[in-house]
Design a protein around this motif. Structure first.
Motif, PDB file in Angstrom:
ATOM      1  N   GLY A  93     106.495 -24.796  34.505  1.00 40.66           N
ATOM      2  CA  GLY A  93     107.160 -24.561  33.217  1.00 40.66           C
ATOM      3  C   GLY A  93     108.531 -23.914  33.372  1.00 40.66           C
ATOM      4  N   THR A  94     109.183 -23.684  32.225  1.00 42.07           N
ATOM      5  CA  THR A  94     110.488 -23.020  32.210  1.00 42.07           C
ATOM      6  C   THR A  94     110.342 -21.639  31.571  1.00 42.07           C
ATOM      7  OG1 THR A  94     111.626 -25.123  31.987  1.00 42.07           O
ATOM      8  CG2 THR A  94     112.872 -23.165  31.369  1.00 42.07           C
ATOM      9  N   PRO A  95     110.594 -20.579  32.329  1.00 42.27           N
ATOM     10  CA  PRO A  95     110.513 -19.244  31.716  1.00 42.27           C
ATOM     11  C   PRO A  95     111.758 -18.942  30.879  1.00 42.27           C
ATOM     12  CG  PRO A  95     111.038 -19.067  34.063  1.00 42.27           C
ATOM     13  CD  PRO A  95     110.890 -20.533  33.772  1.00 42.27           C
ATOM     14  N   ILE A  96     111.544 -18.274  29.757  1.00 43.55           N
ATOM     15  CA  ILE A  96     112.638 -17.784  28.911  1.00 43.55           C
ATOM     16  C   ILE A  96     112.433 -16.274  28.829  1.00 43.55           C
ATOM     17  CG2 ILE A  96     113.717 -17.845  26.625  1.00 43.55           C
ATOM     18  CD1 ILE A  96     113.739 -20.623  27.942  1.00 43.55           C
ATOM     19  N   VAL A  97     113.452 -15.521  29.210  1.00 43.53           N
ATOM     20  CA  VAL A  97     113.279 -14.070  29.356  1.00 43.53           C
ATOM     21  C   VAL A  97     113.916 -13.332  28.181  1.00 43.53           C
ATOM     22  CG1 VAL A  97     113.717 -12.102  30.877  1.00 43.53           C
ATOM     23  CG2 VAL A  97     113.252 -14.357  31.869  1.00 43.53           C
ATOM     24  N   ILE A  98     113.158 -12.382  27.610  1.00 38.52           N
ATOM     25  CA  ILE A  98     113.690 -11.575  26.499  1.00 38.52           C
ATOM     26  C   ILE A  98     113.553 -10.086  26.823  1.00 38.52           C
ATOM     27  CG2 ILE A  98     113.200 -13.387  24.806  1.00 38.52           C
ATOM     28  CD1 ILE A  98     110.859 -11.642  23.785  1.00 38.52           C
ATOM     29  N   ASP A  99     114.160  -9.255  26.016  1.00 33.96           N
ATOM     30  CA  ASP A  99     114.238  -7.817  26.308  1.00 33.96           C
ATOM     31  C   ASP A  99     112.923  -7.091  25.959  1.00 33.96           C
ATOM     32  OD1 ASP A  99     115.518  -5.616  27.326  1.00 33.96           O
ATOM     33  OD2 ASP A  99     117.069  -5.506  25.772  1.00 33.96           O
ATOM     34  N   ILE A 100     112.891  -5.838  26.337  1.00 37.14           N
ATOM     35  CA  ILE A 100     111.760  -4.952  26.018  1.00 37.14           C
ATOM     36  C   ILE A 100     112.248  -3.888  25.030  1.00 37.14           C
ATOM     37  CG2 ILE A 100     110.467  -5.290  28.147  1.00 37.14           C
ATOM     38  CD1 ILE A 100     111.877  -2.585  29.090  1.00 37.14           C
ATOM     39  N   ASN A 101     111.305  -3.026  24.588  1.00 37.94           N
ATOM     40  CA  ASN A 101     111.698  -1.916  23.702  1.00 37.94           C
ATOM     41  C   ASN A 101     111.335  -0.575  24.352  1.00 37.94           C
ATOM     42  OD1 ASN A 101     108.938  -1.466  23.320  1.00 37.94           O
ATOM     43  ND2 ASN A 101     108.867  -2.817  21.533  1.00 37.94           N
ATOM     44  N   ALA A 114     113.722 -15.975  19.894  1.00 40.58           N
ATOM     45  CA  ALA A 114     113.488 -16.884  21.026  1.00 40.58           C
ATOM     46  C   ALA A 114     112.552 -18.034  20.638  1.00 40.58           C
ATOM     47  CB  ALA A 114     112.911 -16.103  22.200  1.00 40.58           C
ATOM     48  N   ILE A 115     111.574 -17.753  19.781  1.00 40.05           N
ATOM     49  CA  ILE A 115     110.654 -18.819  19.356  1.00 40.05           C
ATOM     50  C   ILE A 115     111.422 -19.855  18.534  1.00 40.05           C
ATOM     51  CG2 ILE A 115     108.694 -19.329  17.817  1.00 40.05           C
ATOM     52  CD1 ILE A 115     107.287 -16.880  18.939  1.00 40.05           C
ATOM     53  N   GLU A 116     112.313 -19.356  17.653  1.00 43.40           N
ATOM     54  CA  GLU A 116     113.131 -20.290  16.855  1.00 43.40           C
ATOM     55  C   GLU A 116     114.056 -21.123  17.724  1.00 43.40           C
ATOM     56  OE1 GLU A 116     115.124 -18.022  13.850  1.00 43.40           O
ATOM     57  OE2 GLU A 116     113.242 -17.698  12.748  1.00 43.40           O
ATOM     58  N   LYS A 117     114.631 -20.491  18.714  1.00 38.89           N
ATOM     59  CA  LYS A 117     115.620 -21.170  19.554  1.00 38.89           C
ATOM     60  C   LYS A 117     114.985 -22.134  20.565  1.00 38.89           C
ATOM     61  CE  LYS A 117     119.679 -20.110  22.337  1.00 38.89           C
ATOM     62  NZ  LYS A 117     120.428 -19.088  23.049  1.00 38.89           N
ATOM     63  N   TYR A 118     113.840 -21.764  21.130  1.00 35.32           N
ATOM     64  CA  TYR A 118     113.311 -22.529  22.275  1.00 35.32           C
ATOM     65  C   TYR A 118     112.011 -23.289  22.015  1.00 35.32           C
ATOM     66  CZ  TYR A 118     116.738 -19.903  25.008  1.00 35.32           C
ATOM     67  OH  TYR A 118     117.903 -19.380  25.506  1.00 35.32           O
ATOM     68  N   SER A 119     111.331 -23.067  20.890  1.00 36.55           N
ATOM     69  CA  SER A 119     110.023 -23.697  20.616  1.00 36.55           C
ATOM     70  C   SER A 119     109.100 -23.675  21.842  1.00 36.55           C
ATOM     71  CB  SER A 119     110.199 -25.157  20.178  1.00 36.55           C
ATOM     72  OG  SER A 119     111.057 -25.228  19.099  1.00 36.55           O
ATOM     73  N   PRO A 120     108.698 -22.492  22.284  1.00 34.64           N
ATOM     74  CA  PRO A 120     107.893 -22.397  23.513  1.00 34.64           C
ATOM     75  C   PRO A 120     106.442 -22.825  23.308  1.00 34.64           C
ATOM     76  CG  PRO A 120     108.072 -20.255  22.483  1.00 34.64           C
ATOM     77  CD  PRO A 120     108.929 -21.170  21.673  1.00 34.64           C
ATOM     78  N   LYS A 121     105.774 -23.103  24.419  1.00 35.15           N
ATOM     79  CA  LYS A 121     104.348 -23.423  24.372  1.00 35.15           C
ATOM     80  C   LYS A 121     103.527 -22.121  24.389  1.00 35.15           C
ATOM     81  CE  LYS A 121     102.041 -27.242  25.886  1.00 35.15           C
ATOM     82  NZ  LYS A 121     101.988 -28.398  26.752  1.00 35.15           N
ATOM     83  N   ALA A 122     104.031 -21.137  25.112  1.00 29.71           N
ATOM     84  CA  ALA A 122     103.271 -19.881  25.248  1.00 29.71           C
ATOM     85  C   ALA A 122     104.200 -18.678  25.352  1.00 29.71           C
ATOM     86  CB  ALA A 122     102.375 -19.950  26.477  1.00 29.71           C
ATOM     87  N   VAL A 123     103.613 -17.501  25.099  1.00 27.66           N
ATOM     88  CA  VAL A 123     104.312 -16.221  25.245  1.00 27.66           C
ATOM     89  C   VAL A 123     103.436 -15.329  26.114  1.00 27.66           C
ATOM     90  CG1 VAL A 123     105.009 -14.132  23.997  1.00 27.66           C
ATOM     91  CG2 VAL A 123     105.485 -16.361  23.017  1.00 27.66           C
TER      92      VAL A 123
END
Ligand SMILES: Cc1ncc(COP(=O)(O)O)c(C=O)c1O
Length: 352
Positions: A93-101, A114-123
């Motif tokens: 798969g292709t990982p998409i990396v986002i920040d933490i809090n 990120a979900i809006e931009k990339y339409s991922p299969k999983a998180v």
């Protein structure tokens, strides 16, 4: 030197390992079954499969979800052990990396973006250092968008979110039983789910099923040790929480030092006790000189490590420069706790 962590075993583990040698059933025996059933019931999921590592557990979970090609995107937080992103890459798969809090877990505002931009299969929310991610928000946005939630619970055995255990908060979860974990076996892992379709898909990847599969089994030795460690898990987590309370109290007023934050409704099990300070490198060096086995988890972000597609991960990048962890484990004695406290106070005051 007081180590960052140390596993603790007693007569039950010793006797079980000896019994396994004497009886000669080294794999696929009663201990593997016992561990599997007991861990499943402890977490509260319907199905549990044991495998040989947490990395293998993440990989199999992703294959069961159906991550196979570059079009299958999977969102991961920037701040975690490298296995979180490597499993996605290995699965194809292709990982998409986002920040933490501030809790060092997934930034949920960015998850929506990120979900809006990339339409991922999983998180993959990671319950980092022993505290769960904000699962209500993550589950809600994933449900609304038909995205599967795979919990990386490798550091969160016994952690809770609103009274429910980590590993039973999403669609599927992966655990590690590596030597340093709250439930250590040496090496080991597990995949849990309450979804019968995912359960069947997992079986097909790890048992000899309807397509080529890997042998990722654990031995009876690992399962036997894990069974007894599971019986002591709650007690050991309480010991970790007590040490964290002492550290929190003693370090409350130290200049520039940011303490771990237990968010409301979450039970942190302090796999690691992690502090933050702008002069981290100096503090780390001095603590080691003073005999405190401090370490950095992690010196890298996942997008930088694997050159992955990402959103702005400013906070995770700051964390790689400022975090450090100090010894926390159930066998730490009161004298050792006092020693760590006095050295941290001395060093942080001196660098300030
Ligand atoms: C957050 C996280 N994910 C995955 C893993 C991978 O587990 P293992 O080392 O058992 O392969 C680990 C631990 O090592 C971890 O800390």
């Amino acid at each position: 030197m007081i180590p960052i962590t140390k596993p603790q075993f007693s007569r039950e583990e010793e006797q079980t390992v000896l019994e396994i040698i004497r009886i000669g059933q080294l794999t696929r025996g009663k201990w593997t079954l016992k561990f599997k059933e007991n861990f499943r019931d402890y977490i509260g999921a319907a199905y549990c499969h044991t495998v040989c590592s947490g990395t293998a557990a993440l990989y199999i979970a992703l294959k069961a979800i159906g991550v196979n090609s570059k079009e299958d995107k999977v969102i991961v937080p920037a701040f975690s052990f490298m296995a979180t992103i490597d499993a996605v890459i290995l699965a194809g798969g292709t990982p998409i990396v986002i920040d933490i809090n501030e809790t060092y877990t997934m930034n949920t505002a960015q998850l929506i973006e990120a979900i809006e931009k990339y339409s991922p299969k999983a998180v993959i929310p990671v319950h980092l250092y022993g505290q769960t991610a904000d699962m209500d928000k993550i589950n809600q946005v994933c449900k609304d968008n038909n995205v599967i939630v795979l919990e990386d619970a490798a550091q969160a055995h016994g952690a809770e979110y609103k009274g429910k255990k980590a590993g039973d908060l999403g669609d599927i979860s992966a655990f590690s039983f590596y030597a340093s974990k709250n439930l250590p076996m040496g090496e080991g892992g597990a995949i849990l789910t309450s979804n019968p379709k995912l359960d069947e898909a997992i079986s097909n990847w790890i048992e000899f099923g309807d397509h080529p599969a890997l042998n990722l089994r654990i031995t009876e030795f690992q399962a036997g040790v894990g069974y007894w460690q599971l019986q002591k898990l709650d007690e050991n987590n309480e010991k970790r929480r007590r040490i964290a309370q002492i550290y929190n109290r003693e370090f409350a007023d130290l200049p520039g030092l940011i303490l771990p934050h237990e968010a409301e409704g979450r039970k942190h099990v302090y796999h690691l006790y992690t502090l933050r300070h702008p002069k981290r490198d100096e503090i780390l060096e001095r603590l080691i000189e003073e005999g405190v086995g401090a370490r950095v988890y992690y010196e890298y972000t996942l997008h930088q490590l694997r050159n992955a597609e990402h959103l702005d991960c400013e906070f995770a990048e700051l964390c790689t420069k400022e975090v450090f962890s100090i010894p926390i484990y159930p066998a730490l004695t009161d004298d050792e706790i006092d020693f760590v406290v006095s050295k941290v106070k001395k060093v942080v005051n001196e660098v300030s």
